[in-house]
Design an enzyme around this catalytic site. Structure first.
Site, short mmCIF file in Angstrom:
data_model
loop_
_atom_site.label_atom_id
_atom_site.label_comp_id
_atom_site.label_asym_id
_atom_site.label_seq_id
_atom_site.Cartn_x
_atom_site.Cartn_y
_atom_site.Cartn_z
N TYR A 71 73.96 59.55 29.19
CA TYR A 71 73.95 59.20 30.62
C TYR A 71 72.52 58.98 31.09
CZ TYR A 71 73.60 60.04 35.62
OH TYR A 71 73.25 59.94 36.94
N LYS A 115 70.18 55.45 32.50
CA LYS A 115 69.30 55.34 33.68
C LYS A 115 67.91 54.86 33.24
CE LYS A 115 72.27 56.62 36.74
NZ LYS A 115 72.77 55.63 37.71
N SER A 173 67.88 59.06 38.35
CA SER A 173 68.18 60.49 38.36
C SER A 173 67.00 61.28 37.79
CB SER A 173 69.40 60.72 37.47
OG SER A 173 69.58 62.07 37.20
N GLY A 215 71.77 72.40 26.77
CA GLY A 215 71.10 71.31 27.49
C GLY A 215 70.47 71.74 28.80
P1 NAD Z 1 80.38 58.68 42.22
O1 NAD Z 1 81.10 58.64 40.93
O2 NAD Z 1 80.98 59.44 43.35
O3 NAD Z 1 80.10 57.18 42.74
C1 NAD Z 1 79.90 56.11 41.85
C2 NAD Z 1 80.84 54.99 42.29
O4 NAD Z 1 80.66 53.86 41.44
C3 NAD Z 1 82.31 55.40 42.20
O5 NAD Z 1 82.93 55.14 43.44
C4 NAD Z 1 82.87 54.51 41.09
O6 NAD Z 1 84.22 54.19 41.32
C5 NAD Z 1 81.94 53.32 41.13
N1 NAD Z 1 81.79 52.58 39.86
C6 NAD Z 1 81.48 53.09 38.65
N2 NAD Z 1 81.40 52.10 37.74
C7 NAD Z 1 81.67 50.94 38.40
C8 NAD Z 1 81.75 49.58 37.99
N3 NAD Z 1 81.55 49.19 36.73
N4 NAD Z 1 82.03 48.65 38.93
C9 NAD Z 1 82.23 49.00 40.22
N5 NAD Z 1 82.19 50.28 40.65
C10 NAD Z 1 81.91 51.23 39.75
O7 NAD Z 1 78.90 59.20 41.93
P2 NAD Z 1 77.74 59.62 42.93
O8 NAD Z 1 77.51 61.07 42.76
O9 NAD Z 1 77.99 59.07 44.26
O10 NAD Z 1 76.53 58.88 42.23
C11 NAD Z 1 76.05 57.63 42.69
C12 NAD Z 1 74.90 57.19 41.81
O11 NAD Z 1 73.88 58.18 41.85
C13 NAD Z 1 75.25 57.02 40.34
O12 NAD Z 1 74.51 55.92 39.84
C14 NAD Z 1 74.77 58.31 39.71
O13 NAD Z 1 74.44 58.13 38.36
C15 NAD Z 1 73.52 58.59 40.54
N6 NAD Z 1 73.15 60.00 40.56
C16 NAD Z 1 74.05 60.94 40.95
C17 NAD Z 1 73.69 62.29 40.97
C18 NAD Z 1 74.68 63.36 41.34
O14 NAD Z 1 74.47 64.52 40.96
N7 NAD Z 1 75.75 63.05 42.06
C19 NAD Z 1 72.38 62.65 40.62
C20 NAD Z 1 71.47 61.67 40.26
C21 NAD Z 1 71.87 60.33 40.23
C1 WQD Z 2 73.15 73.37 38.29
C2 WQD Z 2 72.89 74.80 37.82
C3 WQD Z 2 73.80 75.34 35.67
C4 WQD Z 2 77.99 74.97 36.84
C5 WQD Z 2 73.45 67.61 36.72
C6 WQD Z 2 73.10 66.47 35.80
C7 WQD Z 2 71.98 65.65 36.38
C8 WQD Z 2 72.30 65.19 37.81
C9 WQD Z 2 72.76 66.32 38.66
C10 WQD Z 2 73.23 62.95 37.74
C11 WQD Z 2 72.51 74.86 36.35
C12 WQD Z 2 74.45 76.16 36.75
C13 WQD Z 2 76.61 75.00 36.87
C14 WQD Z 2 78.69 76.18 36.61
C15 WQD Z 2 76.59 77.34 36.47
N1 WQD Z 2 73.36 64.23 37.83
N2 WQD Z 2 75.93 76.16 36.68
N3 WQD Z 2 77.96 77.32 36.43
O1 WQD Z 2 72.87 70.40 35.36
O2 WQD Z 2 71.14 70.60 37.20
O3 WQD Z 2 72.31 68.47 36.88
O4 WQD Z 2 73.80 67.07 38.01
O5 WQD Z 2 72.25 62.28 37.55
O6 WQD Z 2 71.79 64.58 35.53
O7 WQD Z 2 72.72 67.02 34.55
O8 WQD Z 2 73.56 70.37 37.80
O9 WQD Z 2 75.34 71.42 39.13
O10 WQD Z 2 75.73 71.07 36.65
O11 WQD Z 2 74.08 72.78 37.40
O12 WQD Z 2 75.97 78.41 36.29
O13 WQD Z 2 79.92 76.21 36.55
O14 WQD Z 2 74.10 75.56 37.97
O15 WQD Z 2 73.55 76.14 34.53
O16 WQD Z 2 71.54 75.85 36.22
P1 WQD Z 2 72.42 70.04 36.70
P2 WQD Z 2 74.78 71.38 37.76
#
Ligand code: NAD
Ligand code: WQD
Length: 358
Positions: free
Chosen positions: A156, A160, A126, A305
């Protein structure tokens, strides 16, 4: 015997979209997910989109023996590892659960991989690993390149960071054979254009677009915009919002890159972002346009944050993987709105299933 790609977390938001792209690109897929943050219905809907059945196992990654059984039953040639807990706020409240799930889950997976001599892995990292890139006091890391020093600011993000380190050490232990792709996602948004799969957060959404979509269908009163006193064109923070289908395609590109290495190993990080920053108001306007009306909002104080700017420099992925994000925020908002209106209560609502779409 056919060779399969194992997708951990394949029932989740990004995983389900990636399974579609894998199958569209001719791969065979096995999914392992414990459904802690997803529903089996997403797999059923993916099957409907790709018109084939997908082997699915409800297994927690930390269950070594059950996971090992999957490797005995299927010839796995590589893994895309999505499974993780991902809520930043929650991770500050239950950090041990996050380390246990995300770090120990990965160690368990890697042990099974090693035992079955599978050494190709694509890992979901991430942009959060970079931390606050304004800490340098200038713009040298905006947009953010992969060389930017890492400094995650929450549990979190540290899970990563730790897993990236473990994968690097694994590669160092056997550099000719381990092929490791670290994909650092920026802000994934949108849904599949079919309207059949998308993001379905449990409880009150933390992220901007899931919250806004619930405002649009009347499940929430109004959007709270967290601060308009940042140094951007409209005072709200800048993020690199990437369509989830573009993101999914980035995994196919990374996997192909690893497979083409043939006999040599690799450890490499790639940013998956568009390179284009959008503010909260940019997103608000794009989504309001998709919905066809201005949605209620109020500006409140900054969220702890949050930082001004997290925009990717995606040129390494563009050049090396031959991958480029193609879809804009307007398309992502239209796709999200289609998904939202077709599934007002997400997946798995009684009496309303994917069969509705037949
Ligand atoms: P999500 O929660 O929709 O998908 C994650 C899946 O992993 C879920 O289906 C959950 O049930 C499964 N899971 C969690 N722990 C598990 C375990 N111990 N064993 C088996 N299954 C398990 O999330 P997502 O948004 O699809 O994210 C996927 C990946 O991408 C994650 O690693 C997340 O950290 C990373 N990521 C997501 C975002 C985002 O904003 N969505 C951003 C950056 C990175
Ligand atoms: C985006 C913008 C908020 C909600 C997060 C995780 C990051 C990654 C992606 C996993 C920001 C603003 C949001 C609301 C708002 N996930 N906002 N009102 O914080 O950039 O990233 O998701 O790896 O690790 O931190 O995403 O969608 O929460 O916020 O004004 O109700 O929207 O301030 O500027 P963020 P977000």
């Amino acid at each position: 015997m056919s060779e399969y790609i194992l997708v951990t977390g394949g029932a989740g938001y990004i995983g389900s979209h990636t399974v579609v792209e894998l199958i569209n690109n001719g791969h065979k897929v096995v999914v392992v997910d414990n459904l802690v943050n997803s529903s089996y219905d997403s797999i059923a809907r993916v099957e409907f989109i790709v018109k084939q059945s997908i082997p699915f196992f409800n297994i927690d990654l930390r269950d070594h023996d059950k996971l090992s059984e999957v490797f005995k039953a299927y010839k796995i040639k590589g893994v895309i590892h999505f499974a993780a807990l991902k809520a930043v706020g929650e991770s500050t409240k239950i950090p041990l659960d996050y380390y246990d799930n995300n770090v120990n889950g990965t160690i368990s997976l890697l042990n099974v991989l090693k035992e079955h001599n599978v050494k190709t892995i694509v890992f979901s990292s991430s942009a959060t690993v970079y931390g606050d890139v304004t800490r340098f006091g200038d713009d040298r890391y905006i947009p953010i390149p992969e060389e930017c020093p890492l400094d995650p600011t929450n549990p979190y993000g540290r899970t990563k960071f730790v897993v990236e380190g473990i994968l690097k050490d694994i590669h160092t232990s056997d550099p000719d054979n381990w092929k490791v792709a670290i994909l650092r996602y920026f802000n994934p948004i949108g849904a599949h254009p079919s309207g059949l799969i998308g993001e379905d957060p449990l409880g009150i959404p933390n992220n901007l677009l899931p919250y806004l979509s619930q405002v649009a269908i009347g499940r929430r009163d109004k959007l709270s915009i967290f601060g308009n006193d940042y140094k951007s064109h409209d005072g709200t923070p800048i993020r690199d919002y990437i369509h989830v289908v573009d993101l999914a395609k980035g995994h196919i590109a990374a996997l192909n890159y690893l497979h083409k290495l043939n006999e040599s190993g690799l450890y490499r990080e790639w940013n998956l972002g568009t390179g284009k920053g959008s503010t909260v108001f940019d997103i608000y306007h794009a989504f309001s346009k998709a919905v066809g009306k201005q949605l209620p909002y109020e500006v409140v104080g900054r969220r702890a944050g949050d930082v001004l700017d997290l925009t990717a420099n995606p040129s390494r992925a563009n050049k090396e993987l031959g991958w480029k994000a193609e879809l804009d925020i307007e398309t992502a908002c239209e796709d999200l709105w289609r998904w939202t209106t077709k599934n007002t209560h997400g997946f798995n609502v009684e009496g309303y299933s994917w069969k509705t779409f037949e």
